[in-house]
Design a protein around this motif. Structure first.
Motif, PDB file in Angstrom:
ATOM      1  N   ILE A  10       0.836  -1.202   0.000  1.00 42.37           N
ATOM      2  CA  ILE A  10       0.000   0.000   0.000  1.00 42.37           C
ATOM      3  C   ILE A  10       0.872   1.254   0.000  1.00 42.37           C
ATOM      4  CG2 ILE A  10      -1.658   1.330   1.352  1.00 42.37           C
ATOM      5  CD1 ILE A  10      -2.858  -1.334   2.280  1.00 42.37           C
ATOM      6  N   LEU A  11       1.942   1.222   0.833  1.00 42.09           N
ATOM      7  CA  LEU A  11       2.847   2.368   0.875  1.00 42.09           C
ATOM      8  C   LEU A  11       3.495   2.611  -0.483  1.00 42.09           C
ATOM      9  CD1 LEU A  11       4.670   1.910   4.314  1.00 42.09           C
ATOM     10  CD2 LEU A  11       2.889   3.568   3.714  1.00 42.09           C
ATOM     11  N   LEU A  12       3.822   1.545  -1.199  1.00 34.20           N
ATOM     12  CA  LEU A  12       4.427   1.666  -2.522  1.00 34.20           C
ATOM     13  C   LEU A  12       3.407   2.147  -3.546  1.00 34.20           C
ATOM     14  CD1 LEU A  12       6.834   1.196  -4.426  1.00 34.20           C
ATOM     15  CD2 LEU A  12       6.043  -1.164  -4.704  1.00 34.20           C
ATOM     16  N   ALA A  13       2.175   1.691  -3.413  1.00 37.20           N
ATOM     17  CA  ALA A  13       1.142   2.017  -4.405  1.00 37.20           C
ATOM     18  C   ALA A  13       0.727   3.478  -4.346  1.00 37.20           C
ATOM     19  CB  ALA A  13      -0.074   1.121  -4.195  1.00 37.20           C
ATOM     20  N   ILE A  14       0.791   4.072  -3.161  1.00 39.15           N
ATOM     21  CA  ILE A  14       0.337   5.459  -3.017  1.00 39.15           C
ATOM     22  C   ILE A  14       1.137   6.416  -3.893  1.00 39.15           C
ATOM     23  CG2 ILE A  14       0.190   7.402  -1.405  1.00 39.15           C
ATOM     24  CD1 ILE A  14      -0.666   5.375   0.741  1.00 39.15           C
ATOM     25  N   PRO A  15       2.476   6.471  -3.820  1.00 37.34           N
ATOM     26  CA  PRO A  15       3.215   7.401  -4.672  1.00 37.34           C
ATOM     27  C   PRO A  15       3.120   7.054  -6.148  1.00 37.34           C
ATOM     28  CG  PRO A  15       4.722   5.969  -3.474  1.00 37.34           C
ATOM     29  CD  PRO A  15       3.381   5.752  -2.882  1.00 37.34           C
ATOM     30  N   VAL A  16       3.040   5.747  -6.473  1.00 40.60           N
ATOM     31  CA  VAL A  16       2.902   5.360  -7.879  1.00 40.60           C
ATOM     32  C   VAL A  16       1.593   5.870  -8.454  1.00 40.60           C
ATOM     33  CG1 VAL A  16       2.647   3.405  -9.458  1.00 40.60           C
ATOM     34  CG2 VAL A  16       4.397   3.356  -7.680  1.00 40.60           C
ATOM     35  N   SER A  17       0.508   5.704  -7.699  1.00 41.05           N
ATOM     36  CA  SER A  17      -0.803   6.183  -8.149  1.00 41.05           C
ATOM     37  C   SER A  17      -0.815   7.692  -8.295  1.00 41.05           C
ATOM     38  CB  SER A  17      -1.895   5.744  -7.169  1.00 41.05           C
ATOM     39  OG  SER A  17      -1.941   4.343  -7.057  1.00 41.05           O
ATOM     40  N   ALA A  18      -0.185   8.364  -7.335  1.00 36.81           N
ATOM     41  CA  ALA A  18      -0.126   9.828  -7.409  1.00 36.81           C
ATOM     42  C   ALA A  18       0.654  10.279  -8.626  1.00 36.81           C
ATOM     43  CB  ALA A  18       0.507  10.392  -6.122  1.00 36.81           C
ATOM     44  N   PHE A  19       1.741   9.574  -8.928  1.00 34.56           N
ATOM     45  CA  PHE A  19       2.556   9.920 -10.093  1.00 34.56           C
ATOM     46  C   PHE A  19       1.763   9.753 -11.390  1.00 34.56           C
ATOM     47  CE2 PHE A  19       5.302   8.460 -13.557  1.00 34.56           C
ATOM     48  CZ  PHE A  19       6.109   9.569 -13.714  1.00 34.56           C
ATOM     49  N   LEU A  20       1.027   8.633 -11.488  1.00 37.73           N
ATOM     50  CA  LEU A  20       0.237   8.390 -12.689  1.00 37.73           C
ATOM     51  C   LEU A  20      -0.843   9.439 -12.859  1.00 37.73           C
ATOM     52  CD1 LEU A  20      -0.141   4.507 -12.551  1.00 37.73           C
ATOM     53  CD2 LEU A  20       1.282   5.848 -14.127  1.00 37.73           C
ATOM     54  N   LEU A  21      -1.486   9.832 -11.772  1.00 39.35           N
ATOM     55  CA  LEU A  21      -2.524  10.844 -11.836  1.00 39.35           C
ATOM     56  C   LEU A  21      -1.973  12.175 -12.285  1.00 39.35           C
ATOM     57  CD1 LEU A  21      -5.444  11.682 -11.352  1.00 39.35           C
ATOM     58  CD2 LEU A  21      -4.873  12.110  -8.945  1.00 39.35           C
ATOM     59  N   MET A  22      -0.815  12.566 -11.719  1.00 37.72           N
ATOM     60  CA  MET A  22      -0.210  13.843 -12.102  1.00 37.72           C
ATOM     61  C   MET A  22       0.253  13.810 -13.548  1.00 37.72           C
ATOM     62  SD  MET A  22       1.921  15.124  -8.751  1.00 37.72           S
ATOM     63  CE  MET A  22       2.842  13.622  -8.568  1.00 37.72           C
ATOM     64  N   SER A  23       0.777  12.650 -13.988  1.00 41.91           N
ATOM     65  CA  SER A  23       1.236  12.534 -15.366  1.00 41.91           C
ATOM     66  C   SER A  23       0.089  12.681 -16.335  1.00 41.91           C
ATOM     67  CB  SER A  23       1.926  11.176 -15.574  1.00 41.91           C
ATOM     68  OG  SER A  23       3.057  11.072 -14.746  1.00 41.91           O
ATOM     69  N   SER A  24      -1.065  12.029 -16.040  1.00 46.02           N
ATOM     70  CA  SER A  24      -2.224  12.103 -16.927  1.00 46.02           C
ATOM     71  C   SER A  24      -2.803  13.509 -16.954  1.00 46.02           C
ATOM     72  CB  SER A  24      -3.288  11.098 -16.482  1.00 46.02           C
ATOM     73  OG  SER A  24      -2.810   9.775 -16.621  1.00 46.02           O
ATOM     74  N   SER A  25      -2.710  14.243 -15.847  1.00 44.96           N
ATOM     75  CA  SER A  25      -3.267  15.594 -15.816  1.00 44.96           C
ATOM     76  C   SER A  25      -2.540  16.508 -16.786  1.00 44.96           C
ATOM     77  CB  SER A  25      -3.198  16.165 -14.394  1.00 44.96           C
ATOM     78  OG  SER A  25      -1.861  16.416 -14.012  1.00 44.96           O
ATOM     79  N   GLY A  26      -1.325  16.135 -17.176  1.00 48.98           N
ATOM     80  CA  GLY A  26      -0.585  16.900 -18.171  1.00 48.98           C
ATOM     81  C   GLY A  26      -0.656  16.289 -19.553  1.00 48.98           C
ATOM     82  N   GLY A  27      -1.589  15.358 -19.764  1.00 47.59           N
ATOM     83  CA  GLY A  27      -1.753  14.732 -21.070  1.00 47.59           C
ATOM     84  C   GLY A  27      -0.980  13.426 -21.164  1.00 47.59           C
ATOM     85  N   ARG A  28      -1.548  12.456 -21.850  1.00 51.61           N
ATOM     86  CA  ARG A  28      -0.898  11.167 -22.044  1.00 51.61           C
ATOM     87  C   ARG A  28       0.080  11.230 -23.212  1.00 51.61           C
ATOM     88  NH1 ARG A  28      -3.756   6.684 -19.566  1.00 51.61           N
ATOM     89  NH2 ARG A  28      -2.314   5.396 -20.768  1.00 51.61           N
ATOM     90  N   ASN A  29       1.155  10.450 -23.114  1.00 53.23           N
ATOM     91  CA  ASN A  29       2.120  10.373 -24.215  1.00 53.23           C
ATOM     92  C   ASN A  29       1.791   9.251 -25.191  1.00 53.23           C
ATOM     93  OD1 ASN A  29       3.778  12.521 -23.350  1.00 53.23           O
ATOM     94  ND2 ASN A  29       4.817  11.180 -21.899  1.00 53.23           N
ATOM     95  N   ASP A  30       0.959   8.307 -24.753  1.00 54.00           N
ATOM     96  CA  ASP A  30       0.580   7.226 -25.647  1.00 54.00           C
ATOM     97  C   ASP A  30      -0.656   7.627 -26.459  1.00 54.00           C
ATOM     98  OD1 ASP A  30      -0.943   7.260 -23.351  1.00 54.00           O
ATOM     99  OD2 ASP A  30      -1.260   5.095 -23.306  1.00 54.00           O
ATOM    100  N   ALA A  31      -1.004   6.818 -27.465  1.00 50.42           N
ATOM    101  CA  ALA A  31      -2.072   7.147 -28.409  1.00 50.42           C
ATOM    102  C   ALA A  31      -3.439   7.026 -27.756  1.00 50.42           C
ATOM    103  CB  ALA A  31      -1.975   6.235 -29.624  1.00 50.42           C
ATOM    104  N   ARG A  32      -4.157   8.159 -27.622  1.00 44.94           N
ATOM    105  CA  ARG A  32      -5.455   8.168 -26.961  1.00 44.94           C
ATOM    106  C   ARG A  32      -6.450   9.098 -27.649  1.00 44.94           C
ATOM    107  NH1 ARG A  32      -6.155   4.063 -23.102  1.00 44.94           N
ATOM    108  NH2 ARG A  32      -4.052   3.479 -22.432  1.00 44.94           N
ATOM    109  N   SER A  33      -6.299   9.327 -28.941  1.00 45.02           N
ATOM    110  CA  SER A  33      -7.175  10.272 -29.633  1.00 45.02           C
ATOM    111  C   SER A  33      -8.497   9.658 -30.072  1.00 45.02           C
ATOM    112  CB  SER A  33      -6.463  10.832 -30.873  1.00 45.02           C
ATOM    113  OG  SER A  33      -6.378   9.838 -31.876  1.00 45.02           O
ATOM    114  N   GLY A  34      -8.583   8.320 -30.034  1.00 43.58           N
ATOM    115  CA  GLY A  34      -9.778   7.644 -30.527  1.00 43.58           C
ATOM    116  C   GLY A  34      -9.789   7.437 -32.022  1.00 43.58           C
TER     117      GLY A  34
END
Length: 258
Positions: A10-34
């Protein structure tokens, strides 16, 4: 012992989840245009919707007749939503689902995929973005702009309670075959009052059309074999696509009115 492992996980998952959320808030780098070229992938898997009032539209200043080759155009996304946190990803593809052209970021956006796609750099409260698309230098056919727009449920950041809207718009290619293309010279460019048109051969009738940056026909003039000058003094200052039609052939160039 097992409880200790769970606690550490759980301690490990918290910062990883936060990192993913912050990264997505600045746009994804992978293909997601539909888009078809992106395999239809968008953010809808991670952002199923509680927001239900979102809508979006893509507009451009590409003329109705189509885009000229190797030319910059302004692409705009406008979103209507109650959300205060909106993001997007957009790409351009032809009928073969191949990426065409290249983007230059504007305010609140950034390019990805070596310029073949563009996304938000920070969430937008308005859901509106404008940026530049440069058309391909060779004829690759009509272009379709695909975008996935993500409106959050109002928590001020992206979460699992968001709505993803998929939109697209198409523009034809103004490019023509070599047999139908006419090469011409024009000078001076930029011009303030008189613009000269020179054709490779004498034509009895020549039609010159000026299209403004929103694709509207701003001015038309017919020329004959004895006159190849155009008075552009009353033309508004700005950038135009100049289209010359002569002997069933067509040529286009960018013209700047000072």
């Amino acid at each position: 012992m097992n409880k200790n492992y769970i606690f550490k996980f759980i301690l490990l998952a918290i910062p990883v989840s936060a990192f993913l959320l912050m990264s997505s808030s600045g746009g994804r780098n992978d293909a997601r245009s539909g888009s078809p070229g992106d395999g239809g992938a968008s953010c809808v898997t991670c952002h199923p919707g509680a927001v239900t009032d979102a809508s979006a539209v893509i507009t451009s200043n590409i003329p109705a007749a189509g885009y000229a080759l190797d030319t910059d155009y302004t692409i705009t996304i406008n979103t209507t939503s109650s959300s205060s946190s909106v993001g997007f990803q957009l790409t351009a593809e032809n009928s073969s689902d191949t990426k065409i052209g290249a983007f230059t970021a504007g305010s609140g956006s950034r390019i990805i995929n070596s310029g073949a796609s563009i996304t938000h750099s920070t969430p937008s409260s308005s859901g509106d973005w404008s940026f530049t698309w440069r058309s391909p230098s060779t004829d690759l056919g009509a272009v379709t702009f695909y975008s996935a727009v993500n409106a959050s449920a109002g928590q001020g950041s992206f979460s699992g309670n968001d709505q993803v809207v998929l939109v697209n718009t198409q523009a034809a290619s103004l490019s023509i075959s070599d047999a139908q293309r006419i090469d011409f010279a024009m000078y001076p460019n930029p011009a303030t009052d008189i613009l000269n048109i020179e054709l490779p051969e004498i034509s009895e009738k020549v039609t010159v059309e000026f299209y403004d940056q929103i694709g509207k026909l701003a001015y038309t003039q017919n020329l004959d074999a004895n006159s190849k000058t155009i008075n552009v003094r009353d033309l508004a200052t700005g950038i135009y696509i100049l289209k010359v039609i002569a002997d069933n052939k067509i040529g286009t160039q960018k013209f700047i009115k000072q």
